[in-house]
Enzyme design. Structure first.
Site, PDB file in Angstrom:
ATOM      1  CE1 TYR A 124      -3.919   2.153   1.296  1.00 10.89           C
ATOM      2  CE2 TYR A 124      -2.319   3.066   2.816  1.00 10.89           C
ATOM      3  CZ  TYR A 124      -3.560   3.107   2.207  1.00 10.89           C
ATOM      4  OH  TYR A 124      -4.434   4.108   2.537  1.00 10.89           O
ATOM      5  N   PRO A 129       8.387  10.653   1.400  1.00 10.72           N
ATOM      6  CG  PRO A 129      10.418  10.525   0.258  1.00 10.72           C
ATOM      7  CD  PRO A 129       8.960  10.271   0.098  1.00 10.72           C
ATOM      8  NE  ARG A 270      13.877 -14.140  39.155  1.00 15.04           N
ATOM      9  CZ  ARG A 270      15.160 -14.454  39.190  1.00 15.04           C
ATOM     10  NH1 ARG A 270      15.568 -15.677  38.858  1.00 15.04           N
ATOM     11  NH2 ARG A 270      16.053 -13.558  39.551  1.00 15.04           N
ATOM     12  CD  GLN A 281      -2.211  -6.111  47.136  1.00 17.25           C
ATOM     13  OE1 GLN A 281      -1.580  -5.372  47.907  1.00 17.25           O
ATOM     14  NE2 GLN A 281      -3.491  -6.421  47.298  1.00 17.25           N
ATOM     15  CB  SER A 316     -15.985   4.665   6.781  1.00 21.07           C
ATOM     16  OG  SER A 316     -15.924   6.032   7.084  1.00 21.07           O
ATOM     17  N   GLY A 344      12.359  -8.646  34.641  1.00 20.42           N
ATOM     18  CA  GLY A 344      13.630  -8.131  35.158  1.00 20.42           C
ATOM     19  C   GLY A 344      14.721  -8.214  34.103  1.00 20.42           C
ATOM     20  N   GLY A 345      15.916  -8.653  34.532  1.00 20.40           N
ATOM     21  CA  GLY A 345      17.064  -8.721  33.625  1.00 20.40           C
ATOM     22  C   GLY A 345      16.811  -9.645  32.446  1.00 20.40           C
ATOM     23  CD  GLU A 368      -3.677   2.273   7.872  1.00 19.94           C
ATOM     24  OE1 GLU A 368      -2.931   2.574   6.924  1.00 19.94           O
ATOM     25  OE2 GLU A 368      -4.880   2.507   7.888  1.00 19.94           O
ATOM     26  CB  THR A 370       1.228   9.169  14.727  1.00 20.35           C
ATOM     27  OG1 THR A 370       0.565  10.441  14.647  1.00 20.35           O
ATOM     28  CG2 THR A 370       2.250   9.065  13.613  1.00 20.35           C
TER      29      THR A 370
HETATM   30  C1  LIG Z   1       7.538  -0.029   9.650  1.00 22.44           C
HETATM   31  C2  LIG Z   1       6.629   0.913   8.922  1.00 22.44           C
HETATM   32  C3  LIG Z   1       5.727   0.414   7.996  1.00 22.44           C
HETATM   33  C4  LIG Z   1       4.910   1.290   7.274  1.00 22.44           C
HETATM   34  N1  LIG Z   1       4.081   0.790   6.293  1.00 22.44           N
HETATM   35  C5  LIG Z   1       3.439   1.665   5.466  1.00 22.44           C
HETATM   36  C6  LIG Z   1       2.753   1.185   4.313  1.00 22.44           C
HETATM   37  O1  LIG Z   1       2.662  -0.019   4.060  1.00 22.44           O
HETATM   38  N2  LIG Z   1       2.173   2.094   3.485  1.00 22.44           N
HETATM   39  C7  LIG Z   1       2.235   3.429   3.725  1.00 22.44           C
HETATM   40  O2  LIG Z   1       1.703   4.194   2.924  1.00 22.44           O
HETATM   41  N3  LIG Z   1       2.879   3.919   4.830  1.00 22.44           N
HETATM   42  C8  LIG Z   1       3.487   3.063   5.695  1.00 22.44           C
HETATM   43  N4  LIG Z   1       4.176   3.551   6.787  1.00 22.44           N
HETATM   44  C9  LIG Z   1       4.210   4.972   7.026  1.00 22.44           C
HETATM   45  C10 LIG Z   1       3.441   5.418   8.251  1.00 22.44           C
HETATM   46  O3  LIG Z   1       2.062   5.360   8.014  1.00 22.44           O
HETATM   47  C11 LIG Z   1       3.950   6.832   8.596  1.00 22.44           C
HETATM   48  O4  LIG Z   1       5.258   6.676   9.102  1.00 22.44           O
HETATM   49  C12 LIG Z   1       3.079   7.536   9.597  1.00 22.44           C
HETATM   50  O5  LIG Z   1       1.850   7.872   9.021  1.00 22.44           O
HETATM   51  C13 LIG Z   1       3.743   8.820  10.130  1.00 22.44           C
HETATM   52  O6  LIG Z   1       4.261   9.601   9.106  1.00 22.44           O
HETATM   53  P1  LIG Z   1       5.780  10.127   9.218  1.00 22.44           P
HETATM   54  O7  LIG Z   1       6.634   8.949   9.464  1.00 22.44           O
HETATM   55  O8  LIG Z   1       6.054  10.948   8.027  1.00 22.44           O
HETATM   56  O9  LIG Z   1       5.825  11.031  10.503  1.00 22.44           O
HETATM   57  P2  LIG Z   1       5.371  12.552  10.630  1.00 22.44           P
HETATM   58  O10 LIG Z   1       4.042  12.753  10.002  1.00 22.44           O
HETATM   59  O11 LIG Z   1       6.473  13.428  10.227  1.00 22.44           O
HETATM   60  O12 LIG Z   1       5.202  12.645  12.208  1.00 22.44           O
HETATM   61  C14 LIG Z   1       6.289  12.727  13.116  1.00 22.44           C
HETATM   62  C15 LIG Z   1       5.726  13.006  14.501  1.00 22.44           C
HETATM   63  O13 LIG Z   1       5.018  14.256  14.487  1.00 22.44           O
HETATM   64  C16 LIG Z   1       3.679  14.082  14.907  1.00 22.44           C
HETATM   65  N5  LIG Z   1       2.808  14.930  14.116  1.00 22.44           N
HETATM   66  C17 LIG Z   1       2.641  14.900  12.762  1.00 22.44           C
HETATM   67  N6  LIG Z   1       1.763  15.832  12.379  1.00 22.44           N
HETATM   68  C18 LIG Z   1       1.378  16.488  13.487  1.00 22.44           C
HETATM   69  C19 LIG Z   1       0.484  17.568  13.741  1.00 22.44           C
HETATM   70  N7  LIG Z   1      -0.203  18.134  12.757  1.00 22.44           N
HETATM   71  N8  LIG Z   1       0.332  17.984  15.004  1.00 22.44           N
HETATM   72  C20 LIG Z   1       0.999  17.386  16.016  1.00 22.44           C
HETATM   73  N9  LIG Z   1       1.859  16.376  15.843  1.00 22.44           N
HETATM   74  C21 LIG Z   1       2.041  15.924  14.600  1.00 22.44           C
HETATM   75  C22 LIG Z   1       3.393  12.603  14.672  1.00 22.44           C
HETATM   76  O14 LIG Z   1       2.365  12.140  15.514  1.00 22.44           O
HETATM   77  C23 LIG Z   1       4.717  11.970  14.989  1.00 22.44           C
HETATM   78  O15 LIG Z   1       4.853  11.784  16.364  1.00 22.44           O
HETATM   79  C24 LIG Z   1       4.961   2.677   7.538  1.00 22.44           C
HETATM   80  C25 LIG Z   1       5.852   3.166   8.505  1.00 22.44           C
HETATM   81  C26 LIG Z   1       6.677   2.306   9.172  1.00 22.44           C
HETATM   82  C27 LIG Z   1       7.654   2.875  10.159  1.00 22.44           C
END
Ligand SMILES: Cc1cc2nc3c(=O)[nH]c(=O)nc-3n(C[C@H](O)[C@H](O)[C@H](O)COP(=O)(O)OP(=O)(O)OC[C@H]3O[C@@H](n4cnc5c(N)ncnc54)[C@H](O)[C@@H]3O)c2cc1C
Length: 559
Positions: A124, A129, A270, A281, A316, A344-345, A368, A370
Site C-alpha cells: 500500500y 518522504p 520466579r 501484590q 465508515s 527483570g534482567g 496507519e 500516529t
Molecule cells: C515499519 C513501517 C511500515 C509502514 N508501512 C506503510 C505502508 O505499508 N504504506 C504506507 O503508505 N505507509 C506506511 N508507513 C508509514 C506510516 O504510516 C507513517 O510513518 C506515519 O503515518 C507517520 O508519518 P511520518 O513517518 O512521516 O511522521 P510525521 O508525520 O512526520 O510525524 C512525526 C511526529 O510528528 C507528529 N505529528 C505529525 N503531524 C502532526 C500535527 N499536525 N500535530 C501534532 N503532531 C504531529 C506525529 O504524531 C509523529 O509523532 C509505515 C511506517 C513504518 C515505520
C-alpha cells in the site's frame, strides 16, 4: 459470511502452523538477521495452504467474505504470533482496500479474484518522504498520456517511503496526484521504472519487509486508475480507515496480550523473597492487572466497532476506528513495556521474547496514523458532536450507562458514567474558554474521550457477558465475574483520569478562575469519582487471581 465455527477452525490452523513453523528460536533468529521469511508469508497467503487472504475477499470473487469482526480476530491472532509477519500478510488486505472500496466492477473482479486464486502479495503506497501524517502534501504525480484525444494511460513519477512489503509485493497500490487530484493506481512488480530500495533496518517488526519505492516514468494503462475517475484517492483512503485502523488496533491488542502472557507464567516460577512474584501484590497490581484491564477495554471498543461496521448502516466509522487504534496500540505498548520489567534482567534479553514483542508492538502507535493524529481525529469529531448537542452528547451517554448500572450494578457502568459526565463538563469549559485553540488541549481531549468511551464499552460488554448475549465470535477468555471486575478497574481509572486531567488542562489553559474552581470541581463530580475508587484493591486482587488461575467462580458485588 464466515461462521463462528469456520473462524475458530481458521484461527486454530493458524496457531498450529505457527507452533510448527515459527517457534521462538526461529522468530529470534529471523529478528536478529532482520529477515522477512517470504516463503512462510507466501504459504500463509496461498489459497491451497493457509489461505489467510481468502478470509477477506468477498465470496463472489472466490474468498470467504469475512467482515470486520473476522478481520479483528485474525489480526489479533497473527499479532500474537509475530507482528512483522502479521504486517506482511495483512499488507495485502490494506493494499487492496482502495480496490475493495473504489474500483470498478471489472477491476474488482480481476484483482480480488487474483488475490484469492494466486495469493498475490500487495503493498500500500501512500506515505512519501515529505508526506506522512499530512498526505495532502503528496508529491508523486500521475500525468495523463493522451492517444487519439482520450486518456490512454498515466506516467507516474515520485517516491514512496516506509512501504510494508515494498521490496517483495507482486502488486502495489500507489497514491499519486492526477490533474484532478490524488488517485490510486495499480502498479505491478517489474513495471519499467518501478524500483525499490534495500529493506529498512528497523527497531521492530524486523520480519516485515519495509522499503522505499521509486517511480520514474512508470507507465500504466488507464484501466489501472482505481475507479476510473481521477481525484477520488483521498476519499477512497478515508472510506476504509474505520476498517484498517481496527486491524492495527487488533495488532496492538495481540501484541500486548502476547507480552503479558509471557510475563504471567514467568512470574509463577520466579521466586524472590521466598515466594513467586505472582504472589506479590506490588508486582501484579503494577505490572499485570492494569494492563489487562486497559487491553480488555480496548477489546470491548474494537468488538463494538467491528459489529457496527459489519451491520453496515453507519458509514465508515473512522472516529471509532481511531479510538480503537489509539486505545489498543497505547495499551499494547504499555503492556509490553511492563512485561519487560516483569521479567527483570531476563526481560531485557532477546531470548525471553518480551523485548522483541515490545519493539514490534511499538509500530502500532505509528503506522496507519500516529497516536497524535488519532487524538486529533477523535477530538475534532467528538467536538462537533458536543457543539451539535449543546453539550449533551456525553451526558446522554452517561445517562444510558446509569440505566445500565441500575440493571447491572456490578459491571462498572456507574464509574464509566462518572467519566462521561466529567468529560461533558470538561468539553463545555473548553468551549466557554475557547481552549481548543491550544492544540495540546485539543489532543488531550482526544485521549480523555478515548478513555471515557472505552469505559462505556467495557461496561456494556461485561453486561452482555452476564446476560449470555455476547457475540458468538467474541473472545471468552474472561467469564462474567472477571469481566465485570476488569471493567470496574478500568472505569475507575477512566473516571479519575478524565476528571483530574480534565481539570488540569482546563486550569492550565486559563479556562477556570480561582474563584470558579470549587464549582468546577463539583461539576466534574470529583467527590463521587474519588468515592468510586473504594473497592479498587479488592477488584485488582480478584483480577490477579483470575489471571493466575487462583479463583473458583464467584459472583461479584456491586462497586
Ligand atoms: C515499519 C513501517 C511500515 C509502514 N508501512 C506503510 C505502508 O505499508 N504504506 C504506507 O503508505 N505507509 C506506511 N508507513 C508509514 C506510516 O504510516 C507513517 O510513518 C506515519 O503515518 C507517520 O508519518 P511520518 O513517518 O512521516 O511522521 P510525521 O508525520 O512526520 O510525524 C512525526 C511526529 O510528528 C507528529 N505529528 C505529525 N503531524 C502532526 C500535527 N499536525 N500535530 C501534532 N503532531 C504531529 C506525529 O504524531 C509523529 O509523532 C509505515 C511506517 C513504518 C515505520
Amino acid at each position: 459470511m464466515i461462521t463462528a465455527k469456520t473462524l475458530k477452525l481458521s484461527l486454530k490452523s493458524l496457531k498450529d502452523f505457527a507452533k510448527k513453523r515459527l517457534p521462538d528460536e526461529i522468530l529470534i533468529q529471523l529478528d536478529e538477521r532482520d529477515e522477512c521469511p517470504l516463503e512462510i508469508v507466501r504459504h500463509m497467503c496461498d489459497p491451497d495452504k493457509l489461505g489467510i487472504q481468502l478470509l477477506f475477499i468477498p465470496e463472489e470473487f472466490g474468498g470467504m467474505g469475512g467482515g470486520a469482526f473476522d478481520v479483528y480476530c485474525v489480526c489479533e491472532e497473527m499479532a500474537r504470533i509475530d507482528l512483522g509477519i502479521a504486517t506482511a500478510v495483512l499488507a495485502t488486505f490494506l493494499g487492496s482496500d482502495p480496490i475493495t472500496v473504489g474500483a470498478t466492477a471489472e477491476q474488482k473482479k480481476l484483482w480480488l479474484s487474483r488475490i484469492a486464486e494466486e495469493g498475490l502479495l500487495f503493498a500500500y503506497g501512500a506515505t512519501e518522504p515529505e508526506a506522512g501524517s499530512d498526505l495532502g502534501n503528496l508529491r508523486t504525480t500521475a500525468d495523463r498520456v493522451m492517444q487519439d484525444g482520450r486518456v490512454a494511460g498515466y506516467k507516474i513519477n515520485g517516491n514512496k517511503q516506509w512501504i510494508s512489503n515494498g521490496g517483495v509485493a507482486d502488486v502495489c497500490t500507489v497514491l499519486a496526484n492526477t490533474p484532478a487530484g490524488p488517485s490510486w493506481f495499480i502498479v505491478e512488480k517489474g513495471a519499467k521504472g518501478f524500483t525499490h530500495d534495500e529493506p529498512e533496518d528497523k527497531h521492530g517488526i524486523r520480519l516485515s519487509n519495509t522499503a522505499a519505492l521509486a517511480l520514474n516514468d512508470v507507465y500504466v494503462d488507464a484501466d489501472r486508475l482505481i475507479g476510473g475517475v481521477e481525484g477520488q484517492g483521498l476519499n477512497q483512503a478515508q472510506a476504509v480507515f474505520g476498517y484498517t485502523r481496527l486491524m492495527v488496533a487488533a495488532f496492538g491488542l495481540g501484541g500486548g496480550w502476547a507480552a503479558l502472557d509471557r510475563a504471567i507464567p514467568y512470574s509463577t516460577k520466579r521466586i524472590q523473597a521466598g515466594a513467586p512474584l505472582s504472589e506479590k501484590q506490588g508486582y501484579t497490581h503494577k505490572l499485570i492487572v492494569p494492563h489487562a484491564a486497559r487491553l480488555e477495554a480496548a477489546r470491548a471498543y474494537i468488538e463494538e466497532t467491528a459489529q457496527r461496521i459489519d451491520a453496515g448502516s453507519e458509514g465508515s466509522l473512522n472516529t471509532e476506528g481511531a479510538i480503537a487504534k489509539y486505545m489498543a496500540s497505547e495499551a499494547g505498548n504499555a503492556a509490553a513495556e511492563a512485561s519487560i520489567q516483569a521479567l527483570g534482567g531476563y526481560g531485557y534479553t532477546h531470548e525471553y521474547m518480551v523485548e522483541k514483542i515490545s519493539r514490534d508492538v511499538r509500530i502500532t502507535t505509528i503506522y496507519e496514523g500516529t497516536s497524535e493524529i488519532m487524538e486529533m481525529t477523535i477530538s475534532r469529531d467528538r467536538w462537533q458532536l458536543h457543539l451539535k448537542t449543546r453539550g449533551q452528547h456525553y451526558h446522554d451517554q452517561a445517562r444510558e450507562l446509569e440505566a445500565l448500572h441500575a440493571r447491572h450494578p456490578e459491571v462498572g457502568a456507574g464509574a464509566a458514567a462518572l467519566a462521561l459526565h466529567a468529560l461533558a463538563e470538561v468539553m463545555e469549559k473548553a468551549r466557554l474558554g475557547r481552549l481548543t485553540r491550544y492544540q495540546h488541549i485539543l489532543l488531550r481531549l482526544g485521549e480523555l474521550i478515548a478513555f471515557a468511551e472505552c469505559a462505556g464499552s467495557l461496561a456494556r460488554r461485561a453486561a452482555l457477558m452476564a446476560e449470555g448475549k455476547l457475540e458468538e465470535k467474541a473472545s471468552r477468555r474472561f467469564d462474567a465475574a472477571a469481566l465485570a471486575a476488569l471493567s470496574r478497574v478500568f472505569a475507575r481509572e477512566a473516571a479519575l483520569k478524565v476528571a483530574e486531567e480534565g481539570l488540569r488542562w482546563v486550569a492550565g489553559a486559563g479556562g477556570v478562575s480561582v474563584a470558579e474552581m470549587a464549582l468546577f470541581e463539583t461539576s466534574l463530580g470529583l467527590p463521587a469519582v474519588h468515592q468510586a475508587q473504594a473497592g479498587l484493591i479488592s477488584d485488582m486482587d480478584y483480577v490477579a487471581d483470575v489471571l493466575y488461575g487462583r479463583t473458583t467462580k464467584r459472583t461479584v458485588q456491586a462497586a
